[in-house]
Design an enzyme around this catalytic site. Sequence first.
Site, PDB file in Angstrom:
ATOM      1  N   TYR A   1     -11.794   7.104  -8.565  1.00  0.00           N
ATOM      2  CA  TYR A   1     -12.645   6.513  -9.609  1.00  0.00           C
ATOM      3  C   TYR A   1     -12.125   5.166 -10.106  1.00  0.00           C
ATOM      4  O   TYR A   1     -11.045   4.753  -9.782  1.00  0.00           O
ATOM      5  CB  TYR A   1     -12.992   7.491 -10.727  1.00  0.00           C
ATOM      6  CG  TYR A   1     -11.945   8.148 -11.601  1.00  0.00           C
ATOM      7  CD1 TYR A   1     -10.641   7.709 -11.702  1.00  0.00           C
ATOM      8  CD2 TYR A   1     -12.333   9.250 -12.387  1.00  0.00           C
ATOM      9  CE1 TYR A   1      -9.747   8.340 -12.548  1.00  0.00           C
ATOM     10  CE2 TYR A   1     -11.440   9.884 -13.233  1.00  0.00           C
ATOM     11  CZ  TYR A   1     -10.139   9.416 -13.315  1.00  0.00           C
ATOM     12  OH  TYR A   1      -9.268  10.039 -14.154  1.00  0.00           O
ATOM     13  N   GLU A   2     -12.963   4.467 -10.834  1.00  0.00           N
ATOM     14  CA  GLU A   2     -12.676   3.079 -11.255  1.00  0.00           C
ATOM     15  C   GLU A   2     -12.453   2.152 -10.069  1.00  0.00           C
ATOM     16  O   GLU A   2     -11.616   1.257 -10.123  1.00  0.00           O
ATOM     17  CB  GLU A   2     -11.464   3.023 -12.195  1.00  0.00           C
ATOM     18  CG  GLU A   2     -11.743   3.475 -13.592  1.00  0.00           C
ATOM     19  CD  GLU A   2     -12.954   2.781 -14.180  1.00  0.00           C
ATOM     20  OE1 GLU A   2     -13.803   3.508 -14.719  1.00  0.00           O
ATOM     21  OE2 GLU A   2     -13.088   1.554 -14.076  1.00  0.00           O
ATOM     22  N   GLY A   3     -13.231   2.339  -9.020  1.00  0.00           N
ATOM     23  CA  GLY A   3     -13.066   1.533  -7.810  1.00  0.00           C
ATOM     24  C   GLY A   3     -12.068   2.202  -6.891  1.00  0.00           C
ATOM     25  O   GLY A   3     -10.897   2.312  -7.246  1.00  0.00           O
TER      26      GLY A   3
ATOM     27  N   GLN B   1      -9.769  -1.616  -4.237  1.00  0.00           N
ATOM     28  CA  GLN B   1      -8.668  -2.334  -4.912  1.00  0.00           C
ATOM     29  C   GLN B   1      -7.904  -3.196  -3.913  1.00  0.00           C
ATOM     30  O   GLN B   1      -7.527  -4.332  -4.213  1.00  0.00           O
ATOM     31  CB  GLN B   1      -7.683  -1.340  -5.551  1.00  0.00           C
ATOM     32  CG  GLN B   1      -8.299  -0.360  -6.538  1.00  0.00           C
ATOM     33  CD  GLN B   1      -8.931  -1.025  -7.735  1.00  0.00           C
ATOM     34  OE1 GLN B   1      -8.481  -2.081  -8.170  1.00  0.00           O
ATOM     35  NE2 GLN B   1     -10.000  -0.446  -8.240  1.00  0.00           N
TER      36      GLN B   1
END
Lengths: 590, 590
Positions: free
Chosen positions: A442-444, A449
């Site tokens: 999650y969060e990319g 990243q």
Amino acid sequence: MYRAPVEEIIHTLRVTAGLDAALEEGRFGDLSGDLVDAIVEEAGRFASTRVAPLLEVGDKHGTPLKDGEVTTPPGWKEVYREWIDGGWNALTGPEEFGGQGLPMMLAIATFEMWNSGSMAFGIGPTLTLGAIEALEAHAADDLRQLYLPKLVSGEWMGTMNLTEPQAGSDVGALRTRAERAEDGTYRIFGSKIFITYGEHDLTDNIVHLVLARLPDAPQGTKGISLFLVPKVLVNKDGSLGARNDVFCGGVEHKMGIHGSPTCTMIYGDGFAKDREPGAVGWLIGEENRGLACMFTMMNNARLAVGIQGVAVAETAYQKALAYAEDRRQMRAPGWKGEGMSPIVEHPDVQRNLLTMKGLTGAARAIAYACAHAIDMAKTGEGDEARFWSDRANLLTPVAKAFSTDIGVDVASIGIQVHGGMGYIEETGAAQLLRDARIAPIYEGTNGIQAIDLVQRKLSLAGGQHFAGYIAELREVAEAVNASNSIEFGETAKRLFDGLDDLAEAGSWLQAAIAAGRVSDAFAGATPFLRLFGLAAGATYLAKAAVGGNNAGRSALARFFAENLLAETAALKDRVIHGAASLLAARTALS
Amino acid sequence: MYRAPVEEIIHTLRVTAGLDAALEEGRFGDLSGDLVDAIVEEAGRFASTRVAPLLEVGDKHGTPLKDGEVTTPPGWKEVYREWIDGGWNALTGPEEFGGQGLPMMLAIATFEMWNSGSMAFGIGPTLTLGAIEALEAHAADDLRQLYLPKLVSGEWMGTMNLTEPQAGSDVGALRTRAERAEDGTYRIFGSKIFITYGEHDLTDNIVHLVLARLPDAPQGTKGISLFLVPKVLVNKDGSLGARNDVFCGGVEHKMGIHGSPTCTMIYGDGFAKDREPGAVGWLIGEENRGLACMFTMMNNARLAVGIQGVAVAETAYQKALAYAEDRRQMRAPGWKGEGMSPIVEHPDVQRNLLTMKGLTGAARAIAYACAHAIDMAKTGEGDEARFWSDRANLLTPVAKAFSTDIGVDVASIGIQVHGGMGYIEETGAAQLLRDARIAPIYEGTNGIQAIDLVQRKLSLAGGQHFAGYIAELREVAEAVNASNSIEFGETAKRLFDGLDDLAEAGSWLQAAIAAGRVSDAFAGATPFLRLFGLAAGATYLAKAAVGGNNAGRSALARFFAENLLAETAALKDRVIHGAASLLAARTALS
């Protein structure tokens, strides 16, 4: 049971990541080292005694949904209330709205401890923090006045609503629509998935930040706007009004973090029958500029997710070490004691535990250094602010991905140290791996990243920022070298080698990107990010030890440098020579 | 849903692992290549259509215990019945007792497929096979006549009872006691934990093989005897008699393989009230020589657990690939199609998928090569048999540990490829990681395997066996080199380097063991085992490709050699230079 590693956290904050130097410069008003220590100690106490007991109960009970209402596990509401009463949610919030205005470094250090106690508990406030940042930076003043005091105190919580079934990593593909209403507000229609803490009973209201598309918006990411959509409409005096037309349509059955409700949120489906359809929303920032606003909260959320990796790794390490000190099997080589030795005396178990501790400490230092850069950027001006903003941007993908990757690795090693007991759920080691496994996603995702690091971060300041960062790390290696301390063994040499690998791989990627060889660069992104994390992390561990007088720290730095850092050569090789065979092997996938 | 990779399995068996050559030598009677293919195809059909549907239902339902009875998940009994009716349990059993006497290679290939379908289902028959081997090799003739026909057919299942709370890796610490009865049988008292399929409703009887200690036995491993303890006593005519005094006291709540009942077994607690206390047992082999008998079954069980790692990795790969071909997000570099590209087109996703496939194929080849060695030893005589027995002994710890480590790695990457969906249990990717996580633990933790490899296997034939094995692998590298095929890229060079690293690290460890530097050697055991697996696996992938005409195979071999094999240098370094800093860092553990 988790005990906050207060001394280690303080040392990493103040010495390794640079807080002491920043305090000396007077960047944070009257904040002193002693106050930092006191805050960390107090947070550690709360995390160990109040949050940690939520871990297992959260896993067992989950967050059932009934008639649109989500119930958090037994005890969670009380702990959350105590937690906000203790002022922990307001730690970094703007003072204008009741916050304590403390540096991000303290936020991240305390986040680590909440998440070590329970990742499922810790993730909720992370999203509130993101909402605060987005509103503070981009919302109109009346919205700020109405929402920020309660978000800062934690009386209300916030959410981020990006993902839709067809729009995950590719947020530009979202379809949720927003229509302009005559009173200047908007009506939101659509549904979002994977919304963390999208619905729950911890607070009376929930402030959703929602990405949606206006009818006349351009396609893709340039046509996305950000809206504030409260669960319950708020009257001008701050009191709660009618229920808004946003409801939870389902809670996911996940591998872990069962205590964190992951919701499908449905906007404008007419559940609120007494009004016109559509969830009432307020624009944040400008129309079609929503993604920029969202990035404000996403960047810090990435760091906050990174610290979750550190947090769960720390808990896994403590648990494994306690087991290894207690459990006796066989006689380790050289064991002089009676009967069987504790398994911690076996070299192979020591390797596991040292790997766990080394990776955890390395990832912690990277994450704190990233928080430090955010603080320096915020308290600096002009070129200096730009420099530190670049530094935060450079380190954010590493702090997110390296930390969460090692979170999974360390939790998995932790199971292994427990042997058969590790596979039994009651032991608790398995839950840590189940919990940890979400953070690389999650969060990319960590793949995203890595691409971000290679595509956008290596080129900051024309590539000079990355070079300067490596030069700083080399200074640490020089200091280790100059210390002539026997306990460092070959640490300095290993650091130089690792940093050379990092520099070489980075230059190769910069050149590939510059030449438009995007596939080549992207093929090497994931190994490069790991190389970055290992080299930077090893250097920070050495920095933590050099000049100090702590045998454990220098021994850990040496173990990391002489055992884990050797991987950088292979990672560099993968970056520089791996793409050809990778891209040629599409045919092998079937 | 899993589809057995029949072609890959056949190729690995026949070409890579050497079955064709053994067939040509006429080692397996009238077994032909065509018959091998037919068996693998038929097993693949059964695994894909009948076993694979058990995967999810097993996870959901588990194996509840009520009033001492364990119920397997819905549908399991029927599939098990069909499976034994198809003769699959009898595949390798002795022909004298109704078995088909086929080679171990076919057993392992079919085990792979059952376990790809469902690890929780596949593990049960593995234990029956172990019991058959132990009885065949060590039991008195009347016991063989009474038990083997029904174990071979699968009408009854077998178990292995080693572990007790204080005796896990250290089996010598066990306390279960056996008393001699006047009729030549024994009475067993004590309890065992972690007994796989210790109680269930798949068969009318369960044949427990139990390690216990006689009252006058020496301490430690030299005082352990092996007993056969049936759940239901067997009359001389083979019919079932009274219930024996062995009962299931509990079923563990595990991270995964929920369909496999992991039982606490209680012997001689007097539950069978109508008789003298004590579970009735029959000695297998000689008194106090039980461990030797147990090793007969443990060695092959280790290989069988190794294949579970391959199996779950294969399923995870197939699942991730299917998702990556279907899921569309963003436009991959160079994507020429409409709209978003399938994520399989993104280089970073390709890296994940190729890593999954490469590790799976490498581990499969090692496991099959180990099975091949077992078959060669069994069908050979004198020096030749000894040679192949050494080979099986050398490869067994690698086949167990490398395969199960990569099983966890591959299942975890599989989750990552699915993004957020990977964390949702309904997707099924998470279950594969939960299932896979046991395999590095049971049948001897992977740390124990690594120590076994370093301490006992490198010294086989005075160290010459290891050297000879590397020489064989180098021949493959030579063949790749001689092929001059452009599609192999730098594969040959990489193989030579990797094999040099393996040889060098192995020699260092041999010298350390010979010099009594046991801690140094054990400190490097785990990295050495991984180095062994990577170097051997890479070579087998190249062997599978060289001389063939399959672009996918050579591309995969090249990807492995140029991307994954570079790690061997770091692993060698860890073996040779890692111990000093590891052993110096005990102080860092706190």
